[in-house]
Design a protein around this motif. Structure first.
Motif, PDB file in Angstrom:
ATOM      1  N   ARG A  30      56.569  43.056  28.354  1.00 43.15           N
ATOM      2  CA  ARG A  30      55.517  43.928  27.837  1.00 43.15           C
ATOM      3  C   ARG A  30      54.399  43.112  27.181  1.00 43.15           C
ATOM      4  O   ARG A  30      53.214  43.417  27.331  1.00 43.15           O
ATOM      5  N   VAL A  31      54.798  42.078  26.449  1.00 42.18           N
ATOM      6  CA  VAL A  31      53.807  41.215  25.793  1.00 42.18           C
ATOM      7  C   VAL A  31      52.906  40.575  26.836  1.00 42.18           C
ATOM      8  O   VAL A  31      51.676  40.601  26.723  1.00 42.18           O
ATOM      9  N   HIS A  32      53.509  40.015  27.880  1.00 38.55           N
ATOM     10  CA  HIS A  32      52.721  39.323  28.904  1.00 38.55           C
ATOM     11  C   HIS A  32      51.891  40.295  29.732  1.00 38.55           C
ATOM     12  O   HIS A  32      50.782  39.956  30.177  1.00 38.55           O
ATOM     13  N   ALA A  33      52.410  41.510  29.941  1.00 41.72           N
ATOM     14  CA  ALA A  33      51.634  42.526  30.660  1.00 41.72           C
ATOM     15  C   ALA A  33      50.383  42.888  29.869  1.00 41.72           C
ATOM     16  O   ALA A  33      49.286  43.005  30.426  1.00 41.72           O
ATOM     17  N   ALA A  34      50.537  43.056  28.555  1.00 47.18           N
ATOM     18  CA  ALA A  34      49.390  43.386  27.718  1.00 47.18           C
ATOM     19  C   ALA A  34      48.383  42.249  27.699  1.00 47.18           C
ATOM     20  O   ALA A  34      47.170  42.467  27.779  1.00 47.18           O
ATOM     21  N   ALA A  35      48.883  41.013  27.594  1.00 43.34           N
ATOM     22  CA  ALA A  35      47.987  39.853  27.596  1.00 43.34           C
ATOM     23  C   ALA A  35      47.199  39.776  28.892  1.00 43.34           C
ATOM     24  O   ALA A  35      45.986  39.500  28.889  1.00 43.34           O
ATOM     25  N   ALA A  36      47.870  40.025  30.011  1.00 41.33           N
ATOM     26  CA  ALA A  36      47.191  39.975  31.306  1.00 41.33           C
ATOM     27  C   ALA A  36      46.137  41.069  31.415  1.00 41.33           C
ATOM     28  O   ALA A  36      45.039  40.850  31.948  1.00 41.33           O
ATOM     29  N   ARG A  37      46.463  42.258  30.913  1.00 38.70           N
ATOM     30  CA  ARG A  37      45.510  43.370  30.977  1.00 38.70           C
ATOM     31  C   ARG A  37      44.272  43.085  30.129  1.00 38.70           C
ATOM     32  O   ARG A  37      43.136  43.307  30.561  1.00 38.70           O
ATOM     33  N   ILE A  38      44.481  42.580  28.917  1.00 42.34           N
ATOM     34  CA  ILE A  38      43.359  42.274  28.033  1.00 42.34           C
ATOM     35  C   ILE A  38      42.507  41.147  28.621  1.00 42.34           C
ATOM     36  O   ILE A  38      41.274  41.207  28.619  1.00 42.34           O
ATOM     37  N   ALA A  39      43.165  40.116  29.151  1.00 43.85           N
ATOM     38  CA  ALA A  39      42.425  38.991  29.739  1.00 43.85           C
ATOM     39  C   ALA A  39      41.593  39.458  30.930  1.00 43.85           C
ATOM     40  O   ALA A  39      40.454  39.011  31.122  1.00 43.85           O
ATOM     41  N   ALA A  40      42.155  40.357  31.735  1.00 38.71           N
ATOM     42  CA  ALA A  40      41.450  40.828  32.926  1.00 38.71           C
ATOM     43  C   ALA A  40      40.193  41.614  32.569  1.00 38.71           C
ATOM     44  O   ALA A  40      39.237  41.642  33.346  1.00 38.71           O
ATOM     45  N   MET A  41      40.171  42.230  31.385  1.00 36.84           N
ATOM     46  CA  MET A  41      39.011  43.021  30.987  1.00 36.84           C
ATOM     47  C   MET A  41      37.864  42.153  30.478  1.00 36.84           C
ATOM     48  O   MET A  41      36.733  42.618  30.366  1.00 36.84           O
ATOM     49  N   ASP A  42      38.176  40.880  30.175  1.00 34.76           N
ATOM     50  CA  ASP A  42      37.125  39.935  29.760  1.00 34.76           C
ATOM     51  C   ASP A  42      36.264  40.526  28.645  1.00 34.76           C
ATOM     52  O   ASP A  42      35.040  40.605  28.754  1.00 34.76           O
ATOM     53  N   ILE A  43      36.908  40.923  27.572  1.00 32.83           N
ATOM     54  CA  ILE A  43      36.224  41.588  26.462  1.00 32.83           C
ATOM     55  C   ILE A  43      35.414  40.573  25.653  1.00 32.83           C
ATOM     56  O   ILE A  43      35.967  39.588  25.171  1.00 32.83           O
ATOM     57  N   PRO A  44      34.116  40.775  25.499  1.00 31.24           N
ATOM     58  CA  PRO A  44      33.314  39.848  24.688  1.00 31.24           C
ATOM     59  C   PRO A  44      33.844  39.774  23.259  1.00 31.24           C
ATOM     60  O   PRO A  44      34.180  40.790  22.658  1.00 31.24           O
TER      61      PRO A  44
END
Length: 235
Positions: A30-44
């Protein structure tokens, strides 16, 4: 059903997202899934993501500063992050990278690990090499990977007396985990072998051989191949 993640400030410019507690493969996923999702969004404004066993550190910069007082806009970043974390986030994670690590299984504690498991040293080495491991996180020292997936028969308590110097590349077992020492360090894990690969090298980009979320597979090698790879890697 998985519990909802919670958020808390981490210093002046970071947020800690907790997904639960303990060391568990499903929780780590779950931790890595969340990290991947956040990284993919490229949030400034997000500088770095730091996975732990059951938490994720989100390091921010000035983009999440409040305009009126230049203070860390905690509520703003939490609102942004909360919308990215969904129960089905794991379905959006790309296929993990697989890293092959050759190991010469001749560590000074291999016999003790095998004896506790009721196995021969050869059998213990074979079980370790047969495992399918996931890098839960990096910690303790630069490039030190904590790996989940160790055969329960090989679970071994840490040594009562730690060593002051563990050679780089040492493959070790500590409790229910296995790891590789990236450099000469003190440590109390049980040493079962050694790899000729450098887990951490500042001349590389990135310097870490493995990253959180990677899959690791160990491959048993003999002394001759070990020396050959050592020569190749030092060239």
């Amino acid at each position: 059903m998985s519990e909802a993640p919670t958020f808390e400030p981490l210093g002046d410019d970071a947020v800690l997202i907790r997904f639960g507690a303990g060391i568990d493969a499903a929780l780590s996923a779950r931790v890595h899934a969340a990290a991947a999702r956040i990284a993919a969004m490229d949030i400034p404004g997000i500088l770095d993501l730091v996975p732990g066993y059951a938490s994720l550190g989100v390091i921010c910069d000035g983009a999440f500063r409040a305009d009126d007082r230049q203070a860390f806009a905690y509520e703003r970043i939490v609102e942004t992050l909360r919308g990215t974390i969904e129960e089905n986030a794991s379905a959006m994670v790309s296929k993990p990278r697989i890293v092959d690590i050759p190991v010469r299984y001749d560590g000074p504690d291999l016999d003790d690990v095998a004896r506790r498991a009721g196995l021969t040293a050869t059998e213990a080495a074979a079980r370790h090499a047969a495992g399918d491991y996931t890098v839960a996180m990096l910690g303790f020292a630069p490039g030190f990977p904590y790996l989940l997936g160790l055969d329960p028969a090989l679970h071994t308590p840490r040594r009562a007396t730690p060593r002051t110097r563990v050679p780089p590349g040492s493959v070790a077992i500590g409790g229910a985990q296995t790891a590789v020492y990236p450099q000469t360090l003190p440590g109390g894990w049980n040493l079962i072998g050694r790899t000729p690969l450098a887990l951490f090298d500042l001349s590389r980009t990135p310097p870490n051989l493995v990253a959180p979320g990677d899959r690791v597979r160990f491959r048993a090698i003999d002394h001759e191949e070990f020396e050959t790879l050592c020569t190749k890697n030092s060239a």
